[in-house]
Design an enzyme around this catalytic site. Structure first.
Site, PDB file in Angstrom:
ATOM      1  N   PRO A  13       0.854  -1.194   0.000  1.00 21.83           N
ATOM      2  CA  PRO A  13       0.000   0.000   0.000  1.00 21.83           C
ATOM      3  C   PRO A  13       0.885   1.238   0.000  1.00 21.83           C
ATOM      4  CG  PRO A  13       0.073  -0.993   2.192  1.00 21.83           C
ATOM      5  CD  PRO A  13       0.819  -1.915   1.279  1.00 21.83           C
ATOM      6  N   MET A  14       0.641   2.149  -0.928  1.00 20.99           N
ATOM      7  CA  MET A  14       1.455   3.366  -1.041  1.00 20.99           C
ATOM      8  C   MET A  14       0.532   4.562  -1.244  1.00 20.99           C
ATOM      9  SD  MET A  14       4.621   1.915  -3.382  1.00 20.99           S
ATOM     10  CE  MET A  14       3.578   0.834  -4.391  1.00 20.99           C
ATOM     11  N   MET A  15       0.589   5.487  -0.298  1.00 16.51           N
ATOM     12  CA  MET A  15      -0.300   6.645  -0.360  1.00 16.51           C
ATOM     13  C   MET A  15      -0.013   7.474  -1.607  1.00 16.51           C
ATOM     14  SD  MET A  15      -0.537   7.777   3.651  1.00 16.51           S
ATOM     15  CE  MET A  15      -1.782   9.016   3.303  1.00 16.51           C
ATOM     16  N   GLN A  66      -6.148  -1.339   3.530  1.00 17.66           N
ATOM     17  CA  GLN A  66      -5.329  -0.924   4.659  1.00 17.66           C
ATOM     18  C   GLN A  66      -5.981   0.247   5.380  1.00 17.66           C
ATOM     19  OE1 GLN A  66      -1.431   1.253   4.666  1.00 17.66           O
ATOM     20  NE2 GLN A  66      -0.667  -0.668   5.560  1.00 17.66           N
ATOM     21  N   CYS A  96       3.618   3.589   8.927  1.00 17.54           N
ATOM     22  CA  CYS A  96       3.811   4.851   8.217  1.00 17.54           C
ATOM     23  C   CYS A  96       4.422   5.892   9.151  1.00 17.54           C
ATOM     24  CB  CYS A  96       2.485   5.360   7.657  1.00 17.54           C
ATOM     25  SG  CYS A  96       2.661   6.897   6.718  1.00 17.54           S
ATOM     26  N   LYS A 135       0.646  -4.505   9.341  1.00 15.80           N
ATOM     27  CA  LYS A 135       1.877  -4.105   8.656  1.00 15.80           C
ATOM     28  C   LYS A 135       2.633  -3.176   9.587  1.00 15.80           C
ATOM     29  CE  LYS A 135       3.772  -2.460   4.273  1.00 15.80           C
ATOM     30  NZ  LYS A 135       4.763  -1.488   4.782  1.00 15.80           N
ATOM     31  N   HIS A 167       8.048  -4.387   7.612  1.00 15.52           N
ATOM     32  CA  HIS A 167       9.028  -3.532   6.936  1.00 15.52           C
ATOM     33  C   HIS A 167      10.265  -3.553   7.816  1.00 15.52           C
ATOM     34  CE1 HIS A 167       9.852   0.533   4.732  1.00 15.52           C
ATOM     35  NE2 HIS A 167      10.973  -0.110   5.003  1.00 15.52           N
ATOM     36  N   GLY A 208      10.465  -4.065   2.385  1.00 19.76           N
ATOM     37  CA  GLY A 208      11.538  -3.114   2.573  1.00 19.76           C
ATOM     38  C   GLY A 208      12.792  -3.465   1.786  1.00 19.76           C
ATOM     39  N   GLY A 209      13.128  -2.627   0.806  1.00 24.51           N
ATOM     40  CA  GLY A 209      14.377  -2.770   0.090  1.00 24.51           C
ATOM     41  C   GLY A 209      14.464  -3.894  -0.915  1.00 24.51           C
TER      42      GLY A 209
END
Length: 337
Positions: A13-15, A66, A96, A135, A167, A208-209
């Site tokens: 999920p990315m705002m 989410q 976040c 998450k 993450h 993450g990464g």
């Protein structure tokens, strides 16, 4: 409880990025990847325009919702609404690091309140039949990551939660921007490996990464799943290989085939008054590394914002990509004869 989604591969999920148009585009590239909504606050779900916030096209399925928040009753009510909309999972954001999130007492700052997170998750789990998941980060600020991660996971597991997307970075809330928090805190995959090893009954997804599918495949030896964020967004073509490489299916989806499959969605949304740019912005990286990719990006960026821009813009951009001439000639949507 309904059938559980596969956590083997998911897109984070990315705002401001993983909206319904982005998810529809990603879905034509991968049938199997689990897709997530942008984070939506529980208060917005209860008091805002639910169709605008939660509505999605059936073709996007499976999609997880989410939520952000810290009030158990409010989160439970929002989760029920999300389930009614058809989301296959409800995930709580405990990762976040933005100032806006901190001021609302949700996101990564909740790593400091594992008891409250467990209470929230218990309320969500009791409210819905779909899976309830978390998450999180491995810690925040001066927390010891080992203690903070295990404490949070154990508290939520005690409330019946079985799936955690981790993450593998701390969030530095005092002194780093949200952008810096995506890169500067060091990754600690080994800590998350230890979590999986010592809590084998839990589903642990690493985030993450993870920059490409080679890395994703290697990490699946240690984890139940991998979640890619920016790598999948900026180079969406890699999603066309997910079903074959991660799920063992035969076919891959070429970027050209993805464009063709996405065009009916674009046409339908244009007819509803959605701007072309709202959809093409998610496609800019599709031909990354290919000859003609720069022209593809330029045409979509410049022409999609013009009044009356239609799907013909996408077809003209496709014609600029080396090796796509045959496919482009066969696509006539939105183009005058």
């Amino acid at each position: 409880m309904t059938d559980s989604p596969s956590y083997r591969f998911s897109v984070a999920p990315m705002m401001d990025w993983t909206d319904r148009h982005c998810r529809s585009f990603h879905r034509v590239l991968s049938r199997r990847a689990l897709l997530y909504s942008e984070m939506v606050t529980s208060a917005a779900v209860l008091h805002g325009d639910r169709q605008w916030l939660l509505g999605f096209d059936a073709a996007e399925y499976p999609v997880a919702l989410q939520l952000g928040g810290s009030d158990p009753a409010e989160l439970a009510a929002a989760a029920r609404i999300g389930e009614d909309f058809g989301y296959r999972e409800v995930n709580l954001n405990v990762g976040c690091p933005s100032d806006r999130v901190q001021s609302g007492r949700f996101g990564a700052c909740l790593m400091l309140e594992p008891g409250l997170v467990a209470e929230c998750m218990a309320a969500i789990r009791q409210a819905v039949q779909v899976p309830a998941t978390v998450k999180c980060r491995i810690g925040v600020d001066d927390q010891d990551p080992e203690a903070s991660l295990f404490t949070l996971v154990d508290a939520c597991a005690g409330a019946g939660i079985a799936t955690f997307v981790v993450h593998a970075r701390k969030a530095i809330l005092k002194g780093l921007s949200p952008k810096e928090n995506r890169d500067i805190p060091p990754l600690d995959y080994d800590l998350v490996r230890r979590l999986k090893r010592e809590r084998p009954g839990l589903t642990i997804v690493l985030n993450g990464g993870i920059g490409d599918l080679d890395a994703a495949e290697a990490l699946l030896a240690d984890f139940d799943g991998v979640m890619l964020g920016r790598a999948a967004y900026h180079d969406p073509g890699l999603l066309g290989e997910v079903d074959a490489r991660i799920f063992g299916e035969a076919a891959t989806v070429t970027p050209e085939a993805a464009v063709e499959a996405y065009l009916p969605y674009v046409e339908a949304r244009l007819a509803e008054g959605v701007s072309l740019a709202a959809m093409t912005r998610h496609m800019l990286g599709l031909f990354q590394g290919r000859r003609g990719a720069r022209a593809w990006r330029r045409i979509l960026t410049v022409e999609s914002v013009r009044p009356g821009a239609d799907a013909g813009v996408i077809i003209r951009a496709l014609a600029e990509v080396a090796g796509s001439g045959v496919q482009a000639q066969g696509l006539t949507v939105g183009v005058e004869a």
